[in-house]
Design an enzyme around this catalytic site. Structure first.
Site, short mmCIF file in Angstrom:
data_model
loop_
_atom_site.label_atom_id
_atom_site.label_comp_id
_atom_site.label_asym_id
_atom_site.label_seq_id
_atom_site.Cartn_x
_atom_site.Cartn_y
_atom_site.Cartn_z
N TYR A 520 0.74 -1.51 0.04
CA TYR A 520 -0.02 0.03 0.69
C TYR A 520 0.09 1.54 -0.14
CZ TYR A 520 -3.68 3.45 1.23
OH TYR A 520 -4.60 4.20 1.35
N GLU A 522 4.41 1.82 -0.48
CA GLU A 522 4.94 1.77 -2.04
C GLU A 522 4.23 1.49 -2.85
OE1 GLU A 522 7.91 2.56 -1.44
OE2 GLU A 522 8.93 1.76 0.22
N ASN A 549 -6.11 9.74 8.61
CA ASN A 549 -7.35 8.46 9.22
C ASN A 549 -8.91 9.00 8.42
OD1 ASN A 549 -5.03 7.40 9.82
ND2 ASN A 549 -5.55 5.69 10.42
N ARG A 652 0.76 9.30 14.14
CA ARG A 652 0.57 10.75 13.03
C ARG A 652 -0.03 11.16 13.45
NH1 ARG A 652 -2.67 6.01 9.61
NH2 ARG A 652 -0.50 4.83 9.27
N1 UDP Z 1 -6.37 -1.19 15.31
C1 UDP Z 1 -6.29 -1.76 17.02
N2 UDP Z 1 -7.22 -2.39 17.07
C2 UDP Z 1 -8.06 -3.05 15.66
C3 UDP Z 1 -8.08 -1.93 14.50
C4 UDP Z 1 -6.73 -1.04 15.13
O1 UDP Z 1 -5.25 -1.39 18.09
O2 UDP Z 1 -8.93 -3.54 16.34
C5 UDP Z 1 -4.82 0.14 15.50
C6 UDP Z 1 -4.13 -0.19 14.27
O3 UDP Z 1 -3.09 -1.02 14.97
C7 UDP Z 1 -3.63 1.29 14.19
C8 UDP Z 1 -4.54 1.98 15.08
O4 UDP Z 1 -5.19 1.16 15.94
O5 UDP Z 1 -2.23 1.16 15.33
C9 UDP Z 1 -4.85 2.52 13.31
O6 UDP Z 1 -5.47 1.43 12.79
P1 UDP Z 1 -6.63 1.44 11.05
O7 UDP Z 1 -6.45 -0.39 10.64
O8 UDP Z 1 -7.57 1.66 11.38
O9 UDP Z 1 -5.52 2.18 10.37
P2 UDP Z 1 -3.99 2.80 9.42
O10 UDP Z 1 -3.92 4.00 10.22
O11 UDP Z 1 -2.88 1.64 11.01
O12 UDP Z 1 -3.69 2.70 8.28
#
Ligand code: UDP
Length: 711
Positions: A520, A522, A549, A652
């Site tokens: 994703y 890269e 996000n 982030r």
């Molecule tokens: N995350 C979590 N529980 C979940 C889904 C995601 O703790 O059920 C964490 C994930 O590890 C990351 C953050 O929430 O640190 C945001 O993850 P997401 O998949 O929403 O998007 P990303 O910002 O990582 O692309």
């Protein structure tokens, strides 16, 4: 390098007669230069009595001269030439210029350019809407606006008047007619110019007053229309009329020559008069009044002397050594011969025309469309996805036509339910990785085609990478062919696991190129690269949004990202899954805010030439977010901790200074408000019917449906 030879039609005030106008000498120098460089020019001039009676060049040998009696006559005799020319250039002050330009804009197939030999005057007139030779509405239609004035005026032309391609295009000297002649100087300082009240104070200050103070030196003023009553000092000689043929000899007889500038030219700056270049080409050192941009053309002290006061002229005439005087003149001559001859100007036009041609190609579809006043058509790749479906709705709501292109790998038809019956909406089931049908006609392309949730994009990582790279390539080619603008949905993931916080667009990121997120990250980075290469090489108007996000109603229950996971878990009484310690942070933007940012970025007139972060800087640790969801849902579910996925970024948050400044955009929805709306949606019936289909069977593309899209 071989330069292509152009067939040009120039419609100007006059070429055949230089009587009472400065345009003829300007055109002559340029057209001689064009002929010398192998281009063919048909010059069209309205046959008016004043010029007919005073023709000093009835039969030029460097172009074809065509005279026309009226607009009808012009159309009857020369329309075919206008239509077929590589470029048609209409000059300022052409009689019935607005009608002539309308004809050119309507019928010419080549580049349509305006050559403003009077830019400051034109702008002043346009403000009052009374320039008889150019209408405000015509300016954005032009492919090229050549302006006698450079500098800030060009920006004004673009910003206030909508000129698409304004370029400085100064007057030029005919160096074969203006050259040094052997003569002993008769006068210490001379001036050549018709009387003009706005120049007179400078002439008084910089020539007449020095003459009074230096009675032993000799001065001259050549030119007509000086009124009676001017107090000419005895050592100032007057010459009433000097024909162009005598100019070079006149310059040769001056030790210094004075350049005095009209008030409107001083005000605009960057507007050299042809006199300036002619004097320099004759190797006569110039003393000039001061205006913005003069020093850029002829460096002060090295190639010209600039005087504000009488004293400076007096000291120049009395104190400058002969070798220094000669060196100043030589320097100016060298600069002018290099950059301000007709040949140099012709070479400049050779660069402007292909650039305007490319720009025309890019804009054809939109300008043709705007002439038909049809609504803009947007192609939204990934239009059936979470963000894409909101964007489709927003643009349809604005009265646009929308083509939604989707493979339905992660997007769902349910997302488009409100749009299906709208006649302006069409759906094209296709994969952006495959070549796109060439029949698609669009003005705007949004590339949102790529799964964005780690769970989904990691399900088929090779296809994810290809979707970003090939998808961007295919859509950029479509944009190029259509002259359309393209917005690339990029991502905060280009920053990887950032070691800068918050993340600014200038940060290059920290991405693991071989990790599980790389397909994703890269892929999106490569897509950005392609976008900027298409911008640089093919001048495709691309805009890149780095999306942080985003959440909101209509996220798939099986999306897998944090917001939907937490809400679904809380509402169904299951434990809330937090990966790692939950100390990692994210910043969450509500979907409609995000869409507003994308539309603004697409529609901002000037290409920002940089990716722009779009996100909400409201930053939460995942633990905080889980607690907020628990409290907003009233859930009693516990939090369970699971292993942190590889390469999961630790923090982030977008720096949105650029979005605020360039787009006037900032998110409006707080995370608390946005979460409440999202929870309400997930709790309602719409979410219950949201179908979970990761990879539906591929449907075949229907060629007939595709062909219908361009209708
Ligand atoms: N995350 C979590 N529980 C979940 C889904 C995601 O703790 O059920 C964490 C994930 O590890 C990351 C953050 O929430 O640190 C945001 O993850 P997401 O998949 O929403 O998007 P990303 O910002 O990582 O692309």
């Amino acid at each position: 390098m071989t330069v292509r030879s152009f067939d040009l039609v120039v419609l100007g005030l006059s070429l055949s007669s230089s009587w009472g106008n400065g345009h003829a000498t300007t055109f002559r120098a340029l057209l001689r230069g064009l002929a010398a460089r192998g281009h063919r020019v048909l010059f069209l001039e309205r046959d008016v009595p004043w010029y007919a009676e005073n023709r000093d060049l009835p039969d030029p040998d460097f172009c074809t001269l065509g005279l026309y009696a009226s607009l009808e006559d012009l159309e009857q005799r020369y329309l075919a030439d206008i239509e077929a020319a590589d470029a048609v250039i209409v000059g300022s002050y052409v009689p019935d210029g607005i009608e002539v330009l309308d004809l050119v804009l309507e019928r010419a197939r080549g580049i349509r350019a305006f050559y403003d030999i009077d830019t400051p005057v034109t702008l002043a007139k346009l403000e009052k809407d009374e320039a008889g030779y150019l209408a405000r509405r015509q300016i954005p239609e032009l492919d090229l606006y050549l302006s006698f004035s450079g500098g800030p005026v060009l920006e004004r032309l673009a910003r206030e008047f909508g000129a698409r391609n304004p370029q400085a295009f100064y007057c030029a000297v005919d160096e074969t007619r203006y050259a040094p002649l052997p003569a002993a100087p008769t006068w210490d300082l001379g001036y050549l110019g018709t009387y003009s009240p706005d120049r007179q104070p400078a002439l008084e200050r910089l020539l007449l007053e020095p003459a009074r103070r230096l009675p032993h030196l000799r001065f001259v003023v050549a030119g007509p229309q000086y009124p009676d009553g001017i107090d000419w000092p005895a050592n100032v000689e007057r010459i009433e009329h000097l024909s162009p043929a005598e100019h070079a000899a006149f310059y040769a007889r001056q030790r210094f020559t004075l350049n005095v500038t009209r008030a409107d030219m001083i005000k605009a700056g960057h507007s050299p008069s042809v006199r300036l270049f002619e004097a320099a080409a004759c190797c006569t050192p110039i003393i000039s009044d001061r205006w913005e941009g003069l020093g850029d053309l002829l460096p002060e002290g090295r190639a010209i002397l600039i005087a504000d006061q009488t004293e400076q002229v007096v000291s120049a005439l009395t104190e400058i050594d002969e070798p220094v005087r000669l060196q100043i003149a030589e320097n100016a001559r060298a600069i002018v011969l290099g950059a301000h001859t007709g040949i140099a100007r012709a070479a400049e036009l050779e660069r402007h025309l292909p650039a305007a041609e490319r720009a025309t190609l890019r804009d054809t579809s939109s300008s043709r469309r705007s002439r038909r006043s049809a609504p803009l058509t947007a192609l939204i790749a990934g239009g059936a996805g979470f963000l894409g479906s909101y964007l489709c709705e927003r643009l349809i709501g604005e009265g646009r036509r929308v083509i939604c292109l989707d493979s339905f790998r992660t997007g769902t038809p349910e997302n488009l339910r409100t749009l299906e019956r709208d006649p302006r909406f069409s759906l094209l089931e296709a994969d952006v990785c495959e070549p796109l049908p060439s029949s698609i006609e669009v003005d705007r392309i949004y590339n949102l085609a790529c799964p964005a949730s780690p769970r989904h994009y990691q399900a088929d990582p090779i296809h994810t990478l290809m979707t970003s790279v090939l998808g961007a390539r295919n859509l950029l080619e479509l944009a190029r062919a259509n002259g359309a603008r393209l917005l690339q949905a990029s991502t905060s993931e280009v920053y990887g696991d950032p070691d800068q916080h918050p993340q600014q667009e200038s940060y290059w990121g920290n991405v693991n190129p071989i990790g599980i997120r790389a397909c994703y990250d890269e892929g999106k980075r490569a897509a950005e690269t392609l976008c900027f290469d298409y911008l640089r090489l093919h001048r495709v108007d691309v805009r890149v949004a780095r999306i942080f996000n985003t959440y909101g109603p209509r996220m798939r229950p099986d999306d897998g990202r944090i917001v939907s996971n937490l809400i679904v878990q809380a509402l169904s009484g299951r434990p809330l899954t937090v990966y790692g310690t939950g100390a990692q942070t994210r910043s969450f933007c509500y979907v409609t805010d995000l869409i507003d940012g994308l539309v603004r970025l697409m529609e901002v007139p000037e290409n920002p030439q940089t990716p722009i972060n779009i996100g909400n800087p409201e930053e939460y640790t995942i633990n905080e977010l889980a607690r907020l969801v628990t409290s907003l849902t009233g859930s009693t579910s516990p939090i369970v901790y699971e292993p942190l996925p590889a390469d999961d970024p630790q923090w982030r948050r977008p720096d949105i200074t650029m979005a605020r400044r360039v787009l006037g955009w900032a998110p409006r929805t707080s995370v608390r408000e946005g979460l409440a709306a999202t929870i309400a949606w997930f709790a309602g019936p719409a979410a219950a019917s949201a179908v979970i289909r990761i990879q539906p069977p591929r449907r075949k593309l229907k060629p007939a449906a595709v062909a219908g899209l361009s209708a």
